[in-house]
Write a protein that holds these residues in place. Structure first.
Motif, PDB file in Angstrom:
ATOM      1  N   PHE A  94       3.222  11.661 -16.786  1.00 24.80           N
ATOM      2  CA  PHE A  94       3.671  10.943 -15.590  1.00 24.80           C
ATOM      3  C   PHE A  94       3.544   9.447 -15.811  1.00 24.80           C
ATOM      4  N   ILE A  95       4.665   8.748 -15.654  1.00 22.87           N
ATOM      5  CA  ILE A  95       4.681   7.291 -15.782  1.00 22.87           C
ATOM      6  C   ILE A  95       5.213   6.720 -14.476  1.00 22.87           C
ATOM      7  N   GLY A  96       4.418   5.875 -13.830  1.00 27.17           N
ATOM      8  CA  GLY A  96       4.832   5.284 -12.563  1.00 27.17           C
ATOM      9  C   GLY A  96       4.688   3.781 -12.579  1.00 27.17           C
ATOM     10  N   GLU A  97       5.502   3.115 -11.764  1.00 24.20           N
ATOM     11  CA  GLU A  97       5.498   1.651 -11.763  1.00 24.20           C
ATOM     12  C   GLU A  97       4.134   1.087 -11.400  1.00 24.20           C
ATOM     13  N   GLU A  98       3.431   1.749 -10.477  1.00 26.70           N
ATOM     14  CA  GLU A  98       2.202   1.161  -9.959  1.00 26.70           C
ATOM     15  C   GLU A  98       0.948   1.583 -10.732  1.00 26.70           C
ATOM     16  N   GLU A  99       1.114   2.237 -11.871  1.00 24.90           N
ATOM     17  CA  GLU A  99      -0.045   2.563 -12.697  1.00 24.90           C
ATOM     18  C   GLU A  99      -0.563   1.315 -13.402  1.00 24.90           C
ATOM     19  N   LYS A 100      -1.885   1.216 -13.528  1.00 21.56           N
ATOM     20  CA  LYS A 100      -2.495   0.050 -14.182  1.00 21.56           C
ATOM     21  C   LYS A 100      -2.251   0.071 -15.684  1.00 21.56           C
ATOM     22  N   GLU A 101      -2.272   1.256 -16.290  1.00 19.35           N
ATOM     23  CA  GLU A 101      -2.030   1.385 -17.723  1.00 19.35           C
ATOM     24  C   GLU A 101      -0.840   2.316 -17.939  1.00 19.35           C
ATOM     25  N   LEU A 110       4.811  16.643  -7.952  1.00 21.24           N
ATOM     26  CA  LEU A 110       5.496  16.968  -9.197  1.00 21.24           C
ATOM     27  C   LEU A 110       4.568  17.656 -10.192  1.00 21.24           C
ATOM     28  N   GLN A 111       3.308  17.280 -10.164  1.00 20.66           N
ATOM     29  CA  GLN A 111       2.350  17.927 -11.064  1.00 20.66           C
ATOM     30  C   GLN A 111       2.203  19.408 -10.723  1.00 20.66           C
ATOM     31  N   LYS A 112       2.378  19.707  -9.441  1.00 26.74           N
ATOM     32  CA  LYS A 112       2.283  21.097  -9.008  1.00 26.74           C
ATOM     33  C   LYS A 112       3.373  21.949  -9.648  1.00 26.74           C
ATOM     34  N   ILE A 113       4.578  21.412  -9.765  1.00 23.89           N
ATOM     35  CA  ILE A 113       5.695  22.211 -10.274  1.00 23.89           C
ATOM     36  C   ILE A 113       5.866  22.086 -11.786  1.00 23.89           C
ATOM     37  N   ALA A 132       0.836  -1.206   0.000  1.00 24.13           N
ATOM     38  CA  ALA A 132       0.000   0.000   0.000  1.00 24.13           C
ATOM     39  C   ALA A 132       0.869   1.253   0.000  1.00 24.13           C
ATOM     40  N   TYR A 133       2.080   1.152   0.558  1.00 20.21           N
ATOM     41  CA  TYR A 133       2.955   2.315   0.626  1.00 20.21           C
ATOM     42  C   TYR A 133       3.519   2.678  -0.740  1.00 20.21           C
ATOM     43  N   ASP A 134       3.694   1.672  -1.647  1.00 22.17           N
ATOM     44  CA  ASP A 134       4.093   1.988  -3.025  1.00 22.17           C
ATOM     45  C   ASP A 134       3.088   2.951  -3.644  1.00 22.17           C
ATOM     46  N   ASN A 135       1.801   2.634  -3.460  1.00 24.42           N
ATOM     47  CA  ASN A 135       0.754   3.477  -4.046  1.00 24.42           C
ATOM     48  C   ASN A 135       0.674   4.837  -3.366  1.00 24.42           C
ATOM     49  N   ILE A 136       0.863   4.850  -2.030  1.00 27.21           N
ATOM     50  CA  ILE A 136       0.806   6.114  -1.293  1.00 27.21           C
ATOM     51  C   ILE A 136       1.936   7.038  -1.728  1.00 27.21           C
ATOM     52  N   VAL A 137       3.159   6.499  -1.804  1.00 26.19           N
ATOM     53  CA  VAL A 137       4.306   7.324  -2.198  1.00 26.19           C
ATOM     54  C   VAL A 137       4.143   7.798  -3.642  1.00 26.19           C
ATOM     55  N   GLN A 138       3.685   6.904  -4.520  1.00 23.94           N
ATOM     56  CA  GLN A 138       3.518   7.296  -5.920  1.00 23.94           C
ATOM     57  C   GLN A 138       2.503   8.423  -6.052  1.00 23.94           C
ATOM     58  N   GLN A 139       1.382   8.314  -5.332  1.00 24.65           N
ATOM     59  CA  GLN A 139       0.368   9.362  -5.399  1.00 24.65           C
ATOM     60  C   GLN A 139       0.921  10.690  -4.884  1.00 24.65           C
ATOM     61  N   ALA A 140       1.679  10.635  -3.787  1.00 25.34           N
ATOM     62  CA  ALA A 140       2.268  11.860  -3.236  1.00 25.34           C
ATOM     63  C   ALA A 140       3.269  12.472  -4.211  1.00 25.34           C
ATOM     64  N   LEU A 141       4.049  11.627  -4.881  1.00 24.20           N
ATOM     65  CA  LEU A 141       5.000  12.119  -5.888  1.00 24.20           C
ATOM     66  C   LEU A 141       4.270  12.762  -7.058  1.00 24.20           C
ATOM     67  N   PHE A 142       3.252  12.076  -7.560  1.00 28.10           N
ATOM     68  CA  PHE A 142       2.503  12.605  -8.689  1.00 28.10           C
ATOM     69  C   PHE A 142       1.915  13.973  -8.368  1.00 28.10           C
ATOM     70  N   GLU A 143       1.288  14.087  -7.195  1.00 26.36           N
ATOM     71  CA  GLU A 143       0.635  15.349  -6.826  1.00 26.36           C
ATOM     72  C   GLU A 143       1.664  16.467  -6.653  1.00 26.36           C
TER      73      GLU A 143
END
Length: 626
Positions: free
Chosen positions: A435-442, A426-429, A413-424
């Motif tokens: 955005f391509i992340g390991e835990e994305e479904k597609e 980085l998207q801000k800046i 669950a922490y993989d998804n939590i960290v990825q979401q925090a990174l996405f949010e």
């Protein structure tokens, strides 16, 4: 005859003396009895007061203490059988405690009882009020709003630090009984005896309040809301209900201090916290986190519901101006599900990232954000380090594990939590980036402009086992070419980074790949149990390189292995299959450190696709016989 007269005189004298002695003895006995009775009463009062003091020390609330004191006074005043305490609420008096009296709300009758005392001596001392006796001859049985049953009572002002805290009202059902000055003396004695215990309670109450609350605003502090968060997490798991933690930050708060002074800044915080408290209804909680930042705990609430609540708060804050100033704030929300254990610090990090995203939108009025190249890398570093705190505070990791396709291919669950925090964050800046992340479904395709390629936790098996050799990898491509790379090992607090053409660094110290030969060097390699078809080739090459090199190592994090190549800690690294998020950031760091990285067949890396990898210092890379 003279003898008879003399004898009679003597006899009368004896009788007189005996009578006097008897009377003296009776008086002495009476006084001793009275003294003993008084002593017994004093002893009884002292014993009762000791018990009352003990009860006060065990109470947790102000109303419990006042109720105990009223009860003790009624028991110790002869013929007193009812009473109440009327607390001063400034806008009127309210019944706080009552014994043998009906519960009443603040209103005219209660205030009149207190105002009788004001009319007599302006609350300067205790009085006896026996208006029934006074007016019986005139058949007037009501005075100042009092009924006949309330005509005989004591009124005692209670002063605390020169402030009228309230009025004690003690009554007697017996209309023929008149209270005496001795009763007032007893009450004053009781007050004097109990005063230290009551003061201790209020002193302890203030300390307890300051332990759990912010002194300026009166709302909870960080310590208390963390405790409440932990309790809510337990309750949510048992009830299978979601809840949310909201981080709030006031916009442009510094300008209030700079323009109007810090006293006005304090008023702003008090005004804002009062609005939050009014708007965020119980059982939800409000706390001051630090400075102009606040936290809100929304119980039994999911993220969409939390957004609606916060939109309402935004409207209320906008409506309630302070000295003509309309306050504004930004917020971020972390939703906590019962099936995922998110520690308080992790929830803070997630909501904090969301809050800054919201703040950025507000400041720009939702216009396009101007990209500032000179600060971009620093912002990526800050976001990555903040997400590292989520890894460090992770609890009960094994309970959050699921298995992806392939053998031993785990995700938490922490993989998804960290990825979401990174996405949010980085998207801000850089909102225009793909955005391509390991835990994305597609998985997405590389963009023509900027593309972030992210591995939220590289070395998941290490992370699950507590091996403490895992990392966060953030690679940024520009026009499909490596542009920036950041890899963070939170366990050692080492952050590796590079920008194209500007060298590679770890914790602000420039690093360089090793110039040692392969024979003098360490070889590190990677394996993937979920690619069993590559097992034989992987270990065959390991056996060959073991003969060529000084020694062999296996770590479990490709991103950190590449960074160790860049830092000159080892000379060669290989793995037969890596995904883009495994190598994108590390590859740039190796190249900027003067190392060389290719596929095992010595072709250029196909960024955006899986491939093999061979990286090392220039000498070792060239010398490796593969």
């Amino acid at each position: 005859m003279e003898d008879v007269g003399h004898i009679a005189t003597i006899l009368w004298t004896v009788i007189t003396v005996l009578v006097i002695v008897f009377l003296v003895a009776v008086y002495a006995f009476f006084m001793m009895h009275k003294k003993n009775k008084q002593l017994m009463r004093v002893t009884m009062i002292r014993k009762r007061l000791i018990e009352t003091s003990r009860q006060i020390s065990e109470h947790n609330t102000e109303s419990e203490i006042i109720q105990t004191v009223v009860q003790a006074i009624i028991e110790l005043i002869p013929n007193a059988d009812k009473g109440e305490f009327l607390i001063n609420r400034k806008i009127g008096f309210e019944q706080m405690a009552a014994v043998n009296m009906k519960k009443a709300e603040a209103g005219e009758i209660i205030s009149r009882k207190a105002m009788i005392l004001y009319q007599i001596n302006q609350f300067k001392g205790s009085v006896i009020h026996n208006c029934f006796r006074l007016y019986r001859g005139n058949k007037i049985l009501i005075e100042n709003g009092m009924s006949e049953s309330d005509s005989n009572f004591l009124l005692v002002p209670v002063i605390n630090d020169r402030y009228l805290y309230g009025v004690l009202h003690i009554g007697s059902i017996d209309k023929d009984h008149l209270f005496k000055e001795q009763d007032l003396e007893t009450i004053e004695q009781i007050k004097a005896e109990l005063e230290p215990s009551i003061k201790n309670f209020y002193a302890e109450k203030k300390v307890r309040f300051l332990v759990d609350h912010d002194e300026l605003t009166g709302v909870m502090n960080r310590r208390k809301i963390k405790k409440s968060y932990d309790l809510e997490a337990i309750a949510a798991r048992s009830s299978q209900q979601k809840f949310c933690l909201v981080m709030i930050d006031m916009d442009d708060f510094k300008s209030y201090n700079d323009t109007y002074g810090h006293c006005f800044g304090d008023q702003v915080l008090q005004h804002f916290s009062a609005i939050l408290t009014d708007s965020i209804k119980e059982p939800n909680l409000v706390a001051r986190f630090a400075g102009d930042e606040f936290l809100v705990l929304l119980k039994n609430t999911d993220k969409p519901q939390a957004k609606l609540i916060m939109k309402n708060v935004v409207s209320v804050v906008a409506e309630r101006e302070l000295n003509g100033i309309t306050l504004q704030f930004s917020y971020g929300i972390c939703e906590v599900s019962p099936e995922v254990d998110i520690p308080f610090e992790n929830a803070l990090a997630i909501s904090d990232v969301g809050m800054y995203k919201n703040k950025n939108k507000r400041k720009s009025n939702k216009a396009e954000i101007i990209y500032k190249e000179d600060s971009l890398l620093d912002e990526i570093l800050q976001i990555t380090k903040k997400c590292g705190k989520i890894m460090l505070s992770a609890l009960n990791i094994e309970a959050s594990v699921t298995e992806k396709s392939g053998n031993a291919n785990f995700v938490t669950a922490y993989d998804n939590i960290v990825q979401q925090a990174l996405f949010e964050g980085l998207q801000k800046i850089l909102p225009e980036a793909v955005f391509i992340g390991e835990e994305e479904k597609e998985q997405k395709e590389l963009g023509d402009g900027f593309t972030f390629i992210i591995d939220p936790i590289d070395g998941t098996t290490n992370f699950i086992k507590g091996y403490k050799y895992s990392s966060i990898s953030v690679g940024l491509l520009r026009n499909r070419e490596p542009y920036m790379g950041v890899v963070y090992n939170p366990y050692l607090d080492e952050i590796f980074y590079a920008k194209k053409g500007e060298g590679a660094y770890v914790n602000q110290q420039q690093i360089h790949a090793s110039q040692h030969s392969l024979a003098e060097g360490i070889v590190v390699f990677g394996t993937a149990p979920y690619y069993p078809e590559l097992t034989n080739d992987t270990f065959a090459l390991m056996r060959s390189l073991f003969d060529q090199a000084l020694d062999i190592r296996r770590s479990g994090s490709a991103a950190l292995d590449l960074c160790n190549i860049a830092a000159g800690r080892c000379e060669l690294y290989y793995e037969y299959r890596l995904s883009p998020w495994d190598y994108t950031a590390g590859a740039l760091i190796v190249m900027e450190a003067g190392g060389k990285i290719t596929t095992i067949s010595r072709e250029e890396l196909p960024y955006g696709k899986s491939c093999s990898c061979l990286a090392g210092g220039q000498p070792a890379h060239e010398q490796a016989r593969i």
